[in-house]
Structure formats: C-alpha cells, structure tokens
Design an enzyme around this catalytic site. Structure first.
Site, PDB file in Angstrom:
ATOM      1  N   HIS A   1     -10.006   5.986   1.972  1.00 47.72           N
ATOM      2  CA  HIS A   1      -8.697   6.250   1.369  1.00 47.72           C
ATOM      3  C   HIS A   1      -8.174   7.663   1.548  1.00 47.72           C
ATOM      4  O   HIS A   1      -7.012   7.921   1.218  1.00 47.72           O
ATOM      5  CB  HIS A   1      -8.722   5.875  -0.115  1.00 47.72           C
TER       6      HIS A   1
ATOM      7  N   SER B   1       5.935  -6.719   2.134  1.00 49.77           N
ATOM      8  CA  SER B   1       7.058  -6.410   1.229  1.00 49.77           C
ATOM      9  C   SER B   1       8.372  -6.876   1.845  1.00 49.77           C
ATOM     10  O   SER B   1       9.271  -7.352   1.132  1.00 49.77           O
ATOM     11  CB  SER B   1       7.123  -4.904   0.970  1.00 49.77           C
TER      12      SER B   1
ATOM     13  N   GLU C   1     -10.999  -0.709  10.882  1.00 52.69           N
ATOM     14  CA  GLU C   1     -11.768  -1.522   9.925  1.00 52.69           C
ATOM     15  C   GLU C   1     -11.653  -3.024  10.201  1.00 52.69           C
ATOM     16  O   GLU C   1     -12.556  -3.784   9.906  1.00 52.69           O
ATOM     17  CB  GLU C   1     -11.324  -1.216   8.485  1.00 52.69           C
TER      18      GLU C   1
ATOM     19  N   ARG D   1      -4.848   7.745   3.192  1.00 53.59           N
ATOM     20  CA  ARG D   1      -3.594   7.374   2.521  1.00 53.59           C
ATOM     21  C   ARG D   1      -2.948   8.546   1.796  1.00 53.59           C
ATOM     22  O   ARG D   1      -1.754   8.529   1.541  1.00 53.59           O
ATOM     23  CB  ARG D   1      -3.862   6.286   1.486  1.00 53.59           C
TER      24      ARG D   1
ATOM     25  N   ASP E   1       5.078  -4.968   6.071  1.00 49.97           N
ATOM     26  CA  ASP E   1       5.649  -6.258   6.468  1.00 49.97           C
ATOM     27  C   ASP E   1       5.582  -7.304   5.352  1.00 49.97           C
ATOM     28  O   ASP E   1       6.466  -8.162   5.244  1.00 49.97           O
ATOM     29  CB  ASP E   1       5.013  -6.781   7.767  1.00 49.97           C
TER      30      ASP E   1
ATOM     31  N   GLY F   1       0.837  -1.208   0.000  1.00 45.05           N
ATOM     32  CA  GLY F   1       0.000   0.000   0.000  1.00 45.05           C
ATOM     33  C   GLY F   1       0.868   1.252   0.000  1.00 45.05           C
ATOM     34  O   GLY F   1       1.935   1.265   0.607  1.00 45.05           O
TER      35      GLY F   1
ATOM     36  N   ARG G   1      -6.522  -2.888   8.822  1.00 48.51           N
ATOM     37  CA  ARG G   1      -7.096  -4.239   8.652  1.00 48.51           C
ATOM     38  C   ARG G   1      -6.642  -5.169   9.761  1.00 48.51           C
ATOM     39  O   ARG G   1      -7.386  -5.975  10.266  1.00 48.51           O
ATOM     40  CB  ARG G   1      -6.683  -4.820   7.291  1.00 48.51           C
TER      41      ARG G   1
ATOM     42  N   ARG H   1       0.886  -4.669  -5.689  1.00 45.76           N
ATOM     43  CA  ARG H   1       1.033  -5.982  -5.040  1.00 45.76           C
ATOM     44  C   ARG H   1       1.234  -6.975  -6.176  1.00 45.76           C
ATOM     45  O   ARG H   1       0.591  -6.871  -7.217  1.00 45.76           O
ATOM     46  CB  ARG H   1      -0.206  -6.319  -4.223  1.00 45.76           C
TER      47      ARG H   1
ATOM     48  N   ASP I   1       2.535  -1.095  11.888  1.00 41.72           N
ATOM     49  CA  ASP I   1       2.452  -2.424  12.493  1.00 41.72           C
ATOM     50  C   ASP I   1       3.753  -3.208  12.332  1.00 41.72           C
ATOM     51  O   ASP I   1       3.744  -4.424  12.158  1.00 41.72           O
ATOM     52  CB  ASP I   1       1.278  -3.204  11.884  1.00 41.72           C
TER      53      ASP I   1
ATOM     54  N   THR J   1       4.473   2.379   5.698  1.00 45.27           N
ATOM     55  CA  THR J   1       3.098   1.906   5.859  1.00 45.27           C
ATOM     56  C   THR J   1       2.350   2.814   6.820  1.00 45.27           C
ATOM     57  O   THR J   1       2.925   3.237   7.831  1.00 45.27           O
ATOM     58  CB  THR J   1       3.043   0.441   6.352  1.00 45.27           C
TER      59      THR J   1
ATOM     60  N   ARG K   1     -25.622  13.668  18.558  1.00 44.26           N
ATOM     61  CA  ARG K   1     -25.651  12.382  17.875  1.00 44.26           C
ATOM     62  C   ARG K   1     -24.504  11.479  18.284  1.00 44.26           C
ATOM     63  O   ARG K   1     -23.455  11.953  18.727  1.00 44.26           O
ATOM     64  CB  ARG K   1     -25.538  12.594  16.368  1.00 44.26           C
TER      65      ARG K   1
ATOM     66  N   ASP L   1       0.055   1.851   8.632  1.00 46.98           N
ATOM     67  CA  ASP L   1      -0.467   1.025   9.738  1.00 46.98           C
ATOM     68  C   ASP L   1       0.411   1.009  10.989  1.00 46.98           C
ATOM     69  O   ASP L   1      -0.044   0.620  12.052  1.00 46.98           O
ATOM     70  CB  ASP L   1      -0.659  -0.420   9.274  1.00 46.98           C
TER      71      ASP L   1
ATOM     72  N   GLY M   1     -10.622  12.473  21.712  1.00 43.40           N
ATOM     73  CA  GLY M   1     -11.500  12.256  22.873  1.00 43.40           C
ATOM     74  C   GLY M   1     -12.640  11.292  22.594  1.00 43.40           C
ATOM     75  O   GLY M   1     -13.739  11.447  23.140  1.00 43.40           O
TER      76      GLY M   1
HETATM   77  P1  ATP Z   1       0.831  -2.628   3.566  1.00 40.09           P
HETATM   78  O1  ATP Z   1       1.293  -2.616   4.995  1.00 40.09           O
HETATM   79  O2  ATP Z   1       0.535  -1.280   3.057  1.00 40.09           O
HETATM   80  O3  ATP Z   1      -0.285  -3.619   3.303  1.00 40.09           O
HETATM   81  P2  ATP Z   1       2.691  -4.575   2.600  1.00 40.09           P
HETATM   82  O4  ATP Z   1       4.084  -4.444   2.135  1.00 40.09           O
HETATM   83  O5  ATP Z   1       2.461  -5.344   3.877  1.00 40.09           O
HETATM   84  O6  ATP Z   1       2.073  -3.127   2.666  1.00 40.09           O
HETATM   85  P3  ATP Z   1       1.584  -6.746   1.009  1.00 40.09           P
HETATM   86  O7  ATP Z   1       0.500  -6.717  -0.011  1.00 40.09           O
HETATM   87  O8  ATP Z   1       1.400  -7.625   2.184  1.00 40.09           O
HETATM   88  O9  ATP Z   1       1.813  -5.213   1.424  1.00 40.09           O
HETATM   89  O10 ATP Z   1       2.959  -7.179   0.288  1.00 40.09           O
HETATM   90  C1  ATP Z   1       3.419  -6.500  -0.873  1.00 40.09           C
HETATM   91  C2  ATP Z   1       3.994  -7.481  -1.842  1.00 40.09           C
HETATM   92  O11 ATP Z   1       5.122  -8.153  -1.241  1.00 40.09           O
HETATM   93  C3  ATP Z   1       3.079  -8.610  -2.267  1.00 40.09           C
HETATM   94  O12 ATP Z   1       2.176  -8.227  -3.292  1.00 40.09           O
HETATM   95  C4  ATP Z   1       4.068  -9.660  -2.764  1.00 40.09           C
HETATM   96  O13 ATP Z   1       4.477  -9.371  -4.069  1.00 40.09           O
HETATM   97  C5  ATP Z   1       5.250  -9.454  -1.804  1.00 40.09           C
HETATM   98  N1  ATP Z   1       5.175 -10.481  -0.745  1.00 40.09           N
HETATM   99  C6  ATP Z   1       4.406 -10.475   0.359  1.00 40.09           C
HETATM  100  N2  ATP Z   1       4.555 -11.622   1.069  1.00 40.09           N
HETATM  101  C7  ATP Z   1       5.422 -12.382   0.360  1.00 40.09           C
HETATM  102  C8  ATP Z   1       5.973 -13.685   0.516  1.00 40.09           C
HETATM  103  N3  ATP Z   1       5.673 -14.459   1.563  1.00 40.09           N
HETATM  104  N4  ATP Z   1       6.842 -14.130  -0.419  1.00 40.09           N
HETATM  105  C9  ATP Z   1       7.177 -13.370  -1.473  1.00 40.09           C
HETATM  106  N5  ATP Z   1       6.677 -12.153  -1.695  1.00 40.09           N
HETATM  107  C10 ATP Z   1       5.809 -11.650  -0.805  1.00 40.09           C
END
Ligand code: ATP
Length: 327
Positions: A257, A109, A227, A260, A107, A15, A176, A76, A134, A130, A167, A132, A190
């Site tokens: 969105h 990526s 969400e 973002r 995470d 994202g 997520r 992705r 997280d 990110t 309200r 998030d 608050g």
């Molecule tokens: P966000 O936190 O915004 O969701 P993100 O990096 O966690 O970002 P993901 O959609 O989970 O977003 O991962 C991005 C891309 O990383 C995936 O589309 C995929 O190409 C690659 N990826 C994720 N997990 C794996 C994995 N286990 N093995 C190989 N590639 C992966």
C-alpha cells in the site's frame, strides 16, 4: 436528463489514488466560479446512499492539493450494485435538488455511474482516478504517476542492497488486473524480468534466463511482478525459482500500500486539476454521462457506456524493450 444544471456533487469511489484531492479541489472551485452550488459526498456510493452529503465552498478545499488520499474518503458499496440501493442514492440527490454528479474512480465506479445515469435523470461525469491506469481512452489516470514513482524509488533502493549482496530480488507491485505499474517501474529501474497479467508468463524462460546470467556471472537480478500476474505473485515466483535453482540467494519484497499513498507528483496534480475543471465544463455545456480523459494532450470525452467496455491495451513492444535493455 436535466436541461440546465445549478447544483452538483463530487465524490471519490473505489480504491484511493494520489491526486484525488487535486481533482476534488478543481471541481469545487470551477463550480463556484460558474456560480453552481457544490456538495461533497463522503465514502463514495455508500455515503451517497446514506445521505452523507455536505455543502462545499472554496475554503473546504484549501490546502489539500498536495495531500495524498482523499478528504472525501472513498469506499466500495455492495448496496449500490442493487437497484434498491441505487434508488436510495437517487432519492438523496433528488431531495437536495442535485442534478449533476462527478465521480473520481476506476472502471468499476464508471460502471456504477453508467447504470445510474441510465436509470435516473442525474448527469454523471467520471474522472479517471486510479493508480492502475487501466482505463481506455486516456493517456493518464490520476494517481498512476505518483504510484509508479513510489515504486521506482523503492526498487532503486532495493537494487542498492541487491548489488551489495549479489542477490536476486523479486519485487511485487500493485496491479490486480493491470500491469502498468510493473511495466513502467520495471523498465525505469532496469529490471531483468517484468511479469504482468496482460502477457502470458513463461516461468521456464525466466529460470533459463537467470541460469544463463549466472553463467555470465551476472549475479544481481531484479524481477518485477504485478500482483495479478497469471503465474502468481512474488511468493509463487520465489517458490518456483528455489525449486528449480536450489541454493539461489532470493529475496522477496512486496511493496503493497505504500504505492497508494504520498503527496501526488506535479503531473498527477496537474492532470487532476485539468480534468476536474473540464468535468464541470461538461456539466455546464450539457455534455453528460462521459468520462474526461486526456489523449495526445487534448481533452477526450468518452461516453461512460463505451468506457466500461474497453480496457487499456499493453503493446508487446514495451516488454520487448524491457528485455533488450536489461541484458
Ligand atoms: P479501482 O480501480 O481503484 O479498483 P474502481 O472504481 O474500479 O477502483 P470498484 O471496487 O470496482 O473500484 O468499484 C467501486 C464501486 O463502484 C463498487 O463498490 C460499486 O459500488 C460500484 N460499482 C462497480 N461496478 C458496478 C456495477 N456493475 N453496478 C453498479 N455499481 C457498480
């Protein structure tokens, strides 16, 4: 792994998050400062597999630090999940002599980068991009501050209208799997209730607290829900409240969105610049396959293999603070 790196590439994945451009700019300019050749990869791992790769110079990143989104676009990629896809990605880098790769993403990526760096001799550096927040091992992720401030500003506006009409508002924010945006924006505005995936939601208790507030003539209430809360999103919470408190004046607002986008805050530009600089320093100094975080205002380099195993933890104390301060 390469001994010495002279060509690197940078990309965004997963994202998008505000501040990614500042991170890309920092990587490119630090690389040029060190006389490295630097390439941009469009659309994350998808663009890498397809060879959508172009040389960058100082001018390619001019006038982008204040812009939301990412000039490199992001995506992705299902193909990168397969060994064949990753082999194609490697060939694209190998054929251009690129030895180091900087990935701005979340995470997922990092998981991809970790596997890729185990399979091939490409040095990977992750930058936590990110909204998030997280990712364990860093106090900041690029984009969180902007996203949470967007949420705060929207919730403040909603409170004005909620106050005028007495309200109950249920506001859904992004997250997520992570409740950081809900927690921070809820405390900062608050909110009477904050519902996040990391803590089991007791919906009965939410209803009871609303009924108790109604008795005290506290008619304006704000519920901020992530969400991905275990009970459900804002519409599920609304349905439950209307079933159990018929006749209530309830309104739902799903922020979506807008969280973002937008020009990154000073904090996001600053940490993205600092992290981007250190990503290249890592490649120069042979500190490979780590992600660059900031912990207690010091740079923190966490092996990608560790980063994919741990999640940020939300302390129950924060939810308690939110509850006490909103009575
Ligand atoms: P966000 O936190 O915004 O969701 P993100 O990096 O966690 O970002 P993901 O959609 O989970 O977003 O991962 C991005 C891309 O990383 C995936 O589309 C995929 O190409 C690659 N990826 C994720 N997990 C794996 C994995 N286990 N093995 C190989 N590639 C992966």
């Amino acid at each position: 792994m390469p001994n010495k790196i002279s060509k690197i590439a940078v990309m965004c994945s997963g994202g998008d998050s505000p501040g990614m451009n500042a991170g890309v700019r920092a990587v490119v300019r630090t690389a040029i400062y060190h006389k490295l050749e630097v390439y941009g990869i469009m659309r994350g791992y998808s663009g890498l597999i397809e060879g959508d790769i172009f040389p960058m110079d100082s001018r390619s990143v001019a006038n982008i630090i204040q812009r939301g989104g990412t000039i490199l676009k992001t995506a992705r990629s299902k193909e990168f999940l397969t060994p064949e896809g990753r082999a194609k990605a490697y060939e694209q880098l190998k054929s251009r002599g690129i030895e180091g790769l900087v990935i701005l993403g979340g995470d997922g990526s990092f998981k991809g980068a970790e596997i890729f760096s185990r399979e091939f001799d490409i040095a990977c550096i992750g930058l936590p991009g990110t909204i998030d927040k997280d990712i364990a091992g860093t106090d900041f992720t690029i984009g969180f501050d902007t996203a949470v401030n967007t949420a705060v500003s929207a919730i403040d506006k909603i409170r004005d209208t909620a106050e005028s009409h007495d309200r109950l508002f249920i506001i859904e924010v992004m997250g997520r799997d992570a409740g950081y945006i809900a927690l921070h924006s809820g405390i900062a505005t608050g909110a009477e209730n904050i519902l996040i995936p990391e803590a089991k939601t007791d919906i009965e208790e939410v209803v009871q607290s609303l009924q108790e507030k109604e008795k005290r003539k506290k008619m304006v209430n704000m519920i901020v829900v992530a969400e991905g809360d275990d009970f459900g999103g804002a519409l599920d919470v609304e349905k439950y409240i209307l079933e159990n408190m018929p006749g209530s004046e309830v309104r739902v607002c799903i922020l979506g969105h807008i969280q973002r986008g937008g020009s990154p805050t000073c904090l996001d530009r600053f940490i993205a610049s600092r992290m981007g600089y250190h990503a290249v320093e890592c490649l120069i100094n042979g500190k490979y396959n780590v992600f660059v975080g900031i912990k207690n205002n010091e740079m923190n380099y966490i092996p990608l293999s560790k980063a994919v195993k741990y999640k940020q933890h939300i302390g129950s104390e924060w939810l308690k603070i939110g509850k006490i301060l909103s009575t």
